[in-house]
Design a protein around this motif. Structure first.
Motif, PDB file in Angstrom:
ATOM      1  N   ARG A  91      -0.578   6.966   2.108  1.00 23.08           N
ATOM      2  CA  ARG A  91      -1.984   6.618   2.333  1.00 23.08           C
ATOM      3  C   ARG A  91      -2.148   5.954   3.689  1.00 23.08           C
ATOM      4  O   ARG A  91      -3.084   6.258   4.441  1.00 23.08           O
ATOM      5  CB  ARG A  91      -2.494   5.703   1.226  1.00 23.08           C
ATOM      6  CG  ARG A  91      -3.958   5.289   1.377  1.00 23.08           C
ATOM      7  CD  ARG A  91      -4.350   4.270   0.327  1.00 23.08           C
ATOM      8  NE  ARG A  91      -4.163   4.786  -1.025  1.00 23.08           N
ATOM      9  CZ  ARG A  91      -4.275   4.034  -2.119  1.00 23.08           C
ATOM     10  NH1 ARG A  91      -4.559   2.738  -2.012  1.00 23.08           N
ATOM     11  NH2 ARG A  91      -4.092   4.571  -3.306  1.00 23.08           N
ATOM     12  N   THR A  95       0.853  -1.179   0.000  1.00 27.95           N
ATOM     13  CA  THR A  95       0.000   0.000   0.000  1.00 27.95           C
ATOM     14  C   THR A  95       0.893   1.234   0.000  1.00 27.95           C
ATOM     15  O   THR A  95       1.998   1.194   0.556  1.00 27.95           O
ATOM     16  CB  THR A  95      -0.912   0.018   1.250  1.00 27.95           C
ATOM     17  OG1 THR A  95      -1.819   1.121   1.174  1.00 27.95           O
ATOM     18  CG2 THR A  95      -0.116   0.123   2.526  1.00 27.95           C
ATOM     19  N   LYS A 133      -4.190   7.431   7.132  1.00 27.91           N
ATOM     20  CA  LYS A 133      -5.249   6.728   7.851  1.00 27.91           C
ATOM     21  C   LYS A 133      -4.925   6.631   9.340  1.00 27.91           C
ATOM     22  O   LYS A 133      -5.816   6.760  10.183  1.00 27.91           O
ATOM     23  CB  LYS A 133      -5.466   5.341   7.249  1.00 27.91           C
ATOM     24  CG  LYS A 133      -6.103   5.383   5.863  1.00 27.91           C
ATOM     25  CD  LYS A 133      -6.316   3.991   5.312  1.00 27.91           C
ATOM     26  CE  LYS A 133      -6.970   4.055   3.938  1.00 27.91           C
ATOM     27  NZ  LYS A 133      -7.183   2.716   3.349  1.00 27.91           N
TER      28      LYS A 133
END
Length: 297
Positions: A123, A119, A127
């Protein structure tokens, strides 16, 4: 009764392709997903009805649960029950986080794992920051492979200071002292993960105040001991709950050895055992670490 439950239903699919995971990129069929949802709904309904008990629940799916709406709904609903002290889940945090607005932040918690290469880094960190902004209790961690060290150091620098960064020793990897010291600089509790714990005959909370439950409601003392104690839904497990020593030679997984009474981890993680959040600041001067650079027996 105070009872901690580690629930693992039939879900085994994951959206990541980690080379160290046997469930990487596995897909469950529609039928398998429907079965998993039915099992989880049954468990959630059972938990809702246990108003005479105080429950702490950790979901430990083989796959990634939070990309499925029924796991997000289960955490929200369970967090709103007054007799549920904590509800947490292990997750790669690939899902959105806005659903947590409906959960009780005093009860819900996340155990998040960062998988480099699976990922975008920014990002994932965004989160994590959103979780912190929402006041959601969470820990963040990595598997301690040599190729993950730089990413872990970057993660520690970018996470809010109060967020604990844990490191799991990679299965099958041997750490010399210099390498172990590098990981311990990031996670003062890494020495507990470095070597398997000798556990045979030692007292453990599993089977007394901690149990493992599968999708059919079969109750075992933990995920790693296959002996059945009864069934959750007919109540037959209750008469089997009692103090008992560990029957295995070693325990090498955090969700197992954290419950060993011979280790001080219930003190280290007081109030945050399920989500792996220490009671004290992870990098403060009072944060304890085992001596000798090895797991304690």
């Amino acid at each position: 009764m105070d009872l901690t439950i580690l629930y693992r239903g039939p879900l085994a699919s994951c959206d990541y392709d980690c080379p160290y995971c046997p469930f990487a990129k596995r897909r469950d069929s529609s039928e398998q997903l429907r079965a998993d949802r039915a099992c989880l709904d049954r468990f959630t309904g059972w938990a809702a009805g246990q108003t005479g008990d105080r429950l702490s629940i950790l979901f430990t799916p083989w796959g990634e649960g939070l990309v499925r709406s029924w796991y997000r709904r289960a955490l929200v609903d369970l967090s709103r029950l007054p007799h549920v002290r904590r509800v947490a889940i292990q997750t790669n945090l690939s899902c959105r986080t806005d659903w947590l607005a409906d959960a009780d932040p005093d009860t819900v918690a996340l155990w998040c794992t960062y998988h480099p290469g699976q990922t975008p880094y920014d990002r994932f960190v965004a989160k994590c920051r959103d979780l912190a902004d929402r006041g959601i209790r969470h820990s963040v961690g990595v598997v301690g492979l040599p190729e993950h060290l730089d990413a872990a150091r970057r993660l520690r620098a970018d996470l809010p200071a109060h967020v604990y960064l844990w490191v799991n020793a990679a299965e099958g990897h041997t750490y010399d002292d210099a390498e172990a010291d590098r990981w311990t600089a990031l996670d003062p509790l890494f020495p507990y993960s470095r070597h398997p714990h000798a556990s045979a005959g030692l007292p453990c909370r599993t089977g007394e105040s901690v149990v493992s439950v599968d999708g059919e409601g079969t109750v075992r003392r933990c995920h790693f001991v296959r002996t059945e104690l009864g069934n959750l839904y007919d109540g037959s497990y209750r008469t089997a709950l009692r103090p008992r020593p560990c029957p295995l030679a070693v325990c090498d997984c955090h969700i197992g050895y954290v419950h060993l009474e011979t280790l001080p981890l219930y003190d280290e993680f007081a109030g945050g055992v399920l989500e792996r959040v220490p009671a004290r600041p992870a990098h403060g001067p009072t944060f304890a670490a085992p001596r000798g650079g090895m797991r304690l027996p």
